[in-house]
Design a protein around this motif. Structure first.
Motif, PDB file in Angstrom:
ATOM      1  N   VAL A  11      16.505  17.908 -32.853  1.00  0.00           N
ATOM      2  CA  VAL A  11      17.313  18.201 -34.042  1.00  0.00           C
ATOM      3  C   VAL A  11      18.079  16.936 -34.388  1.00  0.00           C
ATOM      4  O   VAL A  11      18.596  16.256 -33.506  1.00  0.00           O
ATOM      5  N   TRP A  12      18.092  16.608 -35.676  1.00  0.00           N
ATOM      6  CA  TRP A  12      18.841  15.426 -36.081  1.00  0.00           C
ATOM      7  C   TRP A  12      19.299  15.559 -37.520  1.00  0.00           C
ATOM      8  O   TRP A  12      18.654  16.188 -38.349  1.00  0.00           O
ATOM      9  N   ILE A  13      20.477  14.996 -37.771  1.00  0.00           N
ATOM     10  CA  ILE A  13      21.100  15.028 -39.088  1.00  0.00           C
ATOM     11  C   ILE A  13      20.626  13.805 -39.870  1.00  0.00           C
ATOM     12  O   ILE A  13      20.751  12.673 -39.409  1.00  0.00           O
ATOM     13  N   ILE A  26      24.851  18.652 -46.385  1.00  0.00           N
ATOM     14  CA  ILE A  26      24.417  18.100 -45.093  1.00  0.00           C
ATOM     15  C   ILE A  26      22.974  18.537 -44.874  1.00  0.00           C
ATOM     16  O   ILE A  26      22.646  19.717 -45.009  1.00  0.00           O
ATOM     17  N   SER A  27      22.107  17.581 -44.565  1.00  0.00           N
ATOM     18  CA  SER A  27      20.695  17.907 -44.369  1.00  0.00           C
ATOM     19  C   SER A  27      20.186  17.291 -43.080  1.00  0.00           C
ATOM     20  O   SER A  27      20.756  16.337 -42.554  1.00  0.00           O
ATOM     21  N   GLY A  28      19.096  17.853 -42.584  1.00  0.00           N
ATOM     22  CA  GLY A  28      18.501  17.338 -41.354  1.00  0.00           C
ATOM     23  C   GLY A  28      17.190  18.030 -41.078  1.00  0.00           C
ATOM     24  O   GLY A  28      16.614  18.678 -41.956  1.00  0.00           O
ATOM     25  N   ARG A  29      16.705  17.889 -39.858  1.00  0.00           N
ATOM     26  CA  ARG A  29      15.443  18.517 -39.495  1.00  0.00           C
ATOM     27  C   ARG A  29      15.475  18.965 -38.043  1.00  0.00           C
ATOM     28  O   ARG A  29      16.224  18.427 -37.215  1.00  0.00           O
ATOM     29  N   SER A  30      14.669  19.955 -37.759  1.00  0.00           N
ATOM     30  CA  SER A  30      14.516  20.480 -36.410  1.00  0.00           C
ATOM     31  C   SER A  30      13.032  20.508 -36.082  1.00  0.00           C
ATOM     32  O   SER A  30      12.193  20.657 -36.975  1.00  0.00           O
ATOM     33  N   THR A  31      12.688  20.337 -34.816  1.00  0.00           N
ATOM     34  CA  THR A  31      11.282  20.403 -34.431  1.00  0.00           C
ATOM     35  C   THR A  31      10.791  21.834 -34.279  1.00  0.00           C
ATOM     36  O   THR A  31       9.617  22.068 -34.019  1.00  0.00           O
ATOM     37  N   LEU A  87      35.271  24.160 -39.721  1.00  0.00           N
ATOM     38  CA  LEU A  87      34.341  25.150 -40.255  1.00  0.00           C
ATOM     39  C   LEU A  87      33.166  25.284 -39.308  1.00  0.00           C
ATOM     40  O   LEU A  87      32.842  24.361 -38.564  1.00  0.00           O
ATOM     41  N   ASN A  88      32.505  26.440 -39.336  1.00  0.00           N
ATOM     42  CA  ASN A  88      31.276  26.593 -38.545  1.00  0.00           C
ATOM     43  C   ASN A  88      30.425  27.682 -39.174  1.00  0.00           C
ATOM     44  O   ASN A  88      30.881  28.458 -40.013  1.00  0.00           O
ATOM     45  N   GLY A  89      29.174  27.705 -38.756  1.00  0.00           N
ATOM     46  CA  GLY A  89      28.265  28.705 -39.290  1.00  0.00           C
ATOM     47  C   GLY A  89      26.890  28.575 -38.682  1.00  0.00           C
ATOM     48  O   GLY A  89      26.675  27.812 -37.731  1.00  0.00           O
ATOM     49  N   ASN A  90      25.936  29.302 -39.235  1.00  0.00           N
ATOM     50  CA  ASN A  90      24.557  29.292 -38.746  1.00  0.00           C
ATOM     51  C   ASN A  90      23.608  28.921 -39.876  1.00  0.00           C
ATOM     52  O   ASN A  90      23.913  29.125 -41.055  1.00  0.00           O
ATOM     53  N   ALA A  91      22.488  28.372 -39.525  1.00  0.00           N
ATOM     54  CA  ALA A  91      21.461  28.002 -40.493  1.00  0.00           C
ATOM     55  C   ALA A  91      20.101  28.216 -39.861  1.00  0.00           C
ATOM     56  O   ALA A  91      19.987  28.432 -38.648  1.00  0.00           O
ATOM     57  N   THR A  92      19.071  28.166 -40.691  1.00  0.00           N
ATOM     58  CA  THR A  92      17.701  28.336 -40.218  1.00  0.00           C
ATOM     59  C   THR A  92      16.844  27.201 -40.734  1.00  0.00           C
ATOM     60  O   THR A  92      16.867  26.888 -41.931  1.00  0.00           O
ATOM     61  N   ALA A  93      16.107  26.557 -39.852  1.00  0.00           N
ATOM     62  CA  ALA A  93      15.195  25.493 -40.266  1.00  0.00           C
ATOM     63  C   ALA A  93      14.033  26.102 -41.043  1.00  0.00           C
ATOM     64  O   ALA A  93      13.606  27.224 -40.767  1.00  0.00           O
ATOM     65  N   SER A  94      13.538  25.368 -42.003  1.00  0.00           N
ATOM     66  CA  SER A  94      12.458  25.873 -42.841  1.00  0.00           C
ATOM     67  C   SER A  94      11.219  26.206 -42.014  1.00  0.00           C
ATOM     68  O   SER A  94      10.824  25.451 -41.124  1.00  0.00           O
ATOM     69  N   ALA A  95      10.621  27.354 -42.335  1.00  0.00           N
ATOM     70  CA  ALA A  95       9.379  27.753 -41.674  1.00  0.00           C
ATOM     71  C   ALA A  95       8.157  27.292 -42.464  1.00  0.00           C
ATOM     72  O   ALA A  95       7.017  27.458 -42.026  1.00  0.00           O
ATOM     73  N   ASP A  96       8.384  26.707 -43.622  1.00  0.00           N
ATOM     74  CA  ASP A  96       7.314  26.189 -44.467  1.00  0.00           C
ATOM     75  C   ASP A  96       6.763  24.917 -43.838  1.00  0.00           C
ATOM     76  O   ASP A  96       7.500  23.959 -43.597  1.00  0.00           O
ATOM     77  N   THR A  97       5.472  24.893 -43.560  1.00  0.00           N
ATOM     78  CA  THR A  97       4.872  23.735 -42.896  1.00  0.00           C
ATOM     79  C   THR A  97       5.011  22.466 -43.721  1.00  0.00           C
ATOM     80  O   THR A  97       5.021  21.364 -43.168  1.00  0.00           O
ATOM     81  N   THR A  98       5.147  22.592 -45.039  1.00  0.00           N
ATOM     82  CA  THR A  98       5.305  21.402 -45.884  1.00  0.00           C
ATOM     83  C   THR A  98       6.720  20.845 -45.813  1.00  0.00           C
ATOM     84  O   THR A  98       6.968  19.720 -46.246  1.00  0.00           O
ATOM     85  N   PHE A 156      16.434  21.462 -42.798  1.00  0.00           N
ATOM     86  CA  PHE A 156      17.529  22.395 -43.034  1.00  0.00           C
ATOM     87  C   PHE A 156      18.580  21.723 -43.902  1.00  0.00           C
ATOM     88  O   PHE A 156      18.714  20.494 -43.917  1.00  0.00           O
ATOM     89  N   THR A 157      19.306  22.526 -44.662  1.00  0.00           N
ATOM     90  CA  THR A 157      20.410  22.030 -45.474  1.00  0.00           C
ATOM     91  C   THR A 157      21.566  23.016 -45.384  1.00  0.00           C
ATOM     92  O   THR A 157      21.360  24.220 -45.189  1.00  0.00           O
ATOM     93  N   LEU A 158      22.764  22.513 -45.513  1.00  0.00           N
ATOM     94  CA  LEU A 158      23.951  23.358 -45.577  1.00  0.00           C
ATOM     95  C   LEU A 158      24.987  22.636 -46.417  1.00  0.00           C
ATOM     96  O   LEU A 158      24.947  21.412 -46.568  1.00  0.00           O
ATOM     97  N   SER A 159      25.899  23.392 -46.995  1.00  0.00           N
ATOM     98  CA  SER A 159      26.943  22.820 -47.838  1.00  0.00           C
ATOM     99  C   SER A 159      28.299  23.333 -47.392  1.00  0.00           C
ATOM    100  O   SER A 159      28.426  24.468 -46.916  1.00  0.00           O
ATOM    101  N   ALA A 160      29.318  22.495 -47.543  1.00  0.00           N
ATOM    102  CA  ALA A 160      30.679  22.877 -47.191  1.00  0.00           C
ATOM    103  C   ALA A 160      31.646  22.222 -48.167  1.00  0.00           C
ATOM    104  O   ALA A 160      31.453  21.059 -48.556  1.00  0.00           O
ATOM    105  N   ASN A 161      32.662  22.961 -48.596  1.00  0.00           N
ATOM    106  CA  ASN A 161      33.685  22.410 -49.471  1.00  0.00           C
ATOM    107  C   ASN A 161      34.718  21.671 -48.633  1.00  0.00           C
ATOM    108  O   ASN A 161      35.419  22.277 -47.824  1.00  0.00           O
ATOM    109  N   LEU A 162      34.791  20.360 -48.818  1.00  0.00           N
ATOM    110  CA  LEU A 162      35.656  19.526 -47.993  1.00  0.00           C
ATOM    111  C   LEU A 162      36.565  18.663 -48.867  1.00  0.00           C
ATOM    112  O   LEU A 162      36.110  18.086 -49.855  1.00  0.00           O
TER     113      LEU A 162
END
Length: 307
Positions: free
Chosen positions: A207-209, A225-230, A253-264, A269-275
């Motif tokens: 996993v990396w941002i 904030i965007s990144g990818r997971s294997t 702040l904290n929360g949960n996200a899900t990496a894309s299941a689309d092979t393309t 993954f992306t997430l947004s936060a008001n800062l």
């Protein structure tokens, strides 16, 4: 793009250099660059994994450079985009940064040393040739780190070529590493070079941002904030910490996200936060889907400033 490709092809090293050197003979404790032994195990979650895809062509004068970073008890490859001068071809520029500069993120490092000589070329068969002087390997590392360092070069060279539009990213890309014009050199006393080598999926960070990069400044408001997971479709936990003037960090702040299941989308993954204005650190971790306690597996962090 066509002009740049023609220039790169014109710089192809003489075939005699590529073919020079002795025939490799097996030696104890030495692996070949094309078949690293230190592969990262499948994540404990058991989900499908994905390697880092080749970078896409871009016009900005930024070089994709891979570094080595530690997470838990292992070491992986992570990427940064770096400003580079326009004096050399894109692959040489990226490798020169990798071998002579420090990463932006203090969590990353490189065992490479600044070489006296460095040249690269690309053939019409999607083969990148890197010719570097032996002083680039003047670091004392173990076999596992040596294999990661070689893959660091492979990832950086292929990323730079793809980013500059110099190769066909739809086909396999390989890298041949020569040392002072010869094959069969044993890098860091552990990895024999010279054979065409591709990216090893087992070396890239779980996993990396991607954005923001370490030390970046962004506008206040909704920060993306965007990144990818294997692990495609894998669960992620994220946390944003506020950093004060004494570098003390407070949960914000904290929360949960899900990496894309689309092979393309390759586990993006992306997430947004008001800062509001201030210094922050974001932390994103893979979550073990098989654990009731939502155990965190691997993680990455980035420090950035909101203005």
């Amino acid at each position: 793009m066509g002009r740049v490709r023609r220039l790169a092809l014109a710089l192809v090293l003489p075939a005699a250099l590529v073919l020079s050197g002795c025939v490799a003979t097996p030696q104890g404790g030495i692996t070949n660059s094309s078949s690293p032994s230190e592969l990262i195990p499948v994540p404990a979650s058991g989900g499908p994994t994905t390697s880092a895809p080749l970078e896409t062509a871009q016009t900005a004068n930024k070089a994709p450079v891979y570094w080595i970073g530690r997470s838990n008890d292992n070491a992986f490859l992570y990427r940064e985009f770096r400003d580079v001068p326009d004096q050399e071809n894109p692959v040489t520029r990226a490798l020169r940064v990798m071998m002579s500069q420090k990463p932006l993120d203090p969590d990353f490092f490189t065992p490479w040393q600044n070489p006296k000589k460095l040249a690269t070329s690309i053939s019409g068969k999607n083969v990148i040739t890197v010719d570097v002087s032996a002083d680039a390997f003047n670091s004392n590392v173990d076999a596992a780190m040596a294999e990661r360092a070689v893959q660091q070069l492979i990832y950086t060279a292929t990323a730079a070529a793809a980013s500059a539009g110099l190769i066909d990213s739809g086909q396999q890309v390989q890298v041949v590493v020569l040392v002072d014009g010869h094959t069969d050199y044993v890098a860091f006393d552990h990895v024999r070079l010279g054979a065409p080598t591709s990216r090893s999926a087992g070396m890239v960070a779980p996993v990396w941002i991607i954005d923001p990069q370490e030390g970046a400044s962004v506008a206040d408001g909704s920060v993306k904030i965007s990144g990818r997971s294997t692990v495609q479709g894998g669960k992620l936990h994220w946390e944003i910490l506020k950093v004060d003037g004494d570098n003390a960090k407070t949960a914000y702040l904290n929360g949960n996200a899900t990496a894309s299941a689309d092979t393309t989308q390759s586990g993006l993954f992306t997430l947004s936060a008001n800062l509001g204005p201030g210094r922050y650190e974001v932390r994103v971790a893979q979550v073990d889907a098989k654990s009731d306690s939502a155990k965190e597996l691997f993680f990455d962090t980035r420090g950035f400033t909101v203005k």
